[in-house]
Design an enzyme around this catalytic site. Sequence first.
Site, PDB file in Angstrom:
ATOM      1  N   TYR A 128     -37.023  83.116  51.277  1.00  0.00           N
ATOM      2  CA  TYR A 128     -36.268  83.858  52.122  1.00  0.00           C
ATOM      3  C   TYR A 128     -36.689  85.079  52.971  1.00  0.00           C
ATOM      4  CZ  TYR A 128     -31.967  80.954  50.661  1.00  0.00           C
ATOM      5  OH  TYR A 128     -30.935  80.022  50.504  1.00  0.00           O
ATOM      6  N   GLU A 244     -26.326  83.449  43.700  1.00  0.00           N
ATOM      7  CA  GLU A 244     -27.401  84.592  43.047  1.00  0.00           C
ATOM      8  C   GLU A 244     -26.564  85.818  42.778  1.00  0.00           C
ATOM      9  OE1 GLU A 244     -31.481  86.693  44.664  1.00  0.00           O
ATOM     10  OE2 GLU A 244     -30.250  85.315  46.072  1.00  0.00           O
TER      11      GLU A 244
END
Length: 397
Positions: A128, A244
């Site tokens: 990411y 997450e």
Amino acid sequence: MQLEFSPEEIAFQKEVRTFIAENYPENLRSVQDEGHDLSKEDFLSWHRILAKKGWIAPAWPVEYGGTGWTATQRFIWSEELAAADCVGTMPFGLSMVGPVIYTFGTPEQKARFLPGILSGDDWWCQGYSEPGAGSDLASLRTKAVRDGDHYVVNGQKTWTTMAQHADWGFFLVRTDSDAKAQEGISFLLIDMKTPGVTVRPIITLGGEHEVNEVWLEDVRVPVENRVYEENKGWTCAKFLLAHERTGIAAVARSKRGVEKIKAIARTEQDGDLPLIANPFFKRKISELEIDLTALEFTELRSLAGEAAGKGPGPESSLLKIKGSEIQQRITELALEAVGHYGAPYFRGFGEGDNEHPIGPDYAHRAAPTYFNTRKTTIYGGSNEIQRNIIAKMVLGI
């Protein structure tokens, strides 16, 4: 919201506690007790035991390998794991890309990737963050250009945790440079052995090789490895980040951390009174426990909502902010409790060799853990960004 366990839940708690006591690897416990860095095989040894039992993915739907446990049972499971000081399973496959694949993936993708995540045969990493695109993730520059049945990917990712061990990675890439930032991103699954993928270590302040930078140079990725629609990867990214952030709260492990601090504070050091006798330190522990209790009830409310069919939403930002801040406070108190034995330059040094570090055993990891935990308020979306989300989505400001 029911706060007391039913007889059935108490029986489940005993079952879990017995299973952990009888099956947790002794060699893994020794590595933890001695303060050594855990290897890939260390993590997988516990993972495989849980996979064989069918307990590796409690939050997954039953049809994909989940346990079918209630939200309360999953809470009990996390509590017992923390109480036994079990090493955590790697979240990148189980808690991040796995749910993305079974929610947005094709039948072929589910059949190909989910079994390897459950068994531990495939170790995943997350692509990411980039230099200049961390909290502002939508500004990422890694580019994927369509070439027949493949994408050709070029770019750089950073802070890629455990990428040195990874078999596969899930990456956000830009597939439309002319679209609005969040609308031109796709979600790709990339074999880390593909030519053009280079992993370079980043050594942390604690001396560990945990994170990496990943370079992608003309990496060819089959189009069939794209999850969901082209240019719609931001939908997957938001879904994954919500899961997450909920996991980052780590309430059970924080409770275990507070207990460890209390044990250290009760220990006499160099003939002095135990630190717990200091009213100022005792007050810090009390304030921390109060905040942790409040966070635990917030997590229970979130679990109750999940049990009612609601997925993690903006409230996950609340858990992320307070959970990560509490984790940092725990490591700060631990470092304060060990005193001069926590000095970073003592790490790994002993009387003539590295086998007998200076000071008591409980002090050996205090400084590295403190340094490593500085990142918790940044990853998963910085806490500043999370406050913006709460202001807009929860408070309606």
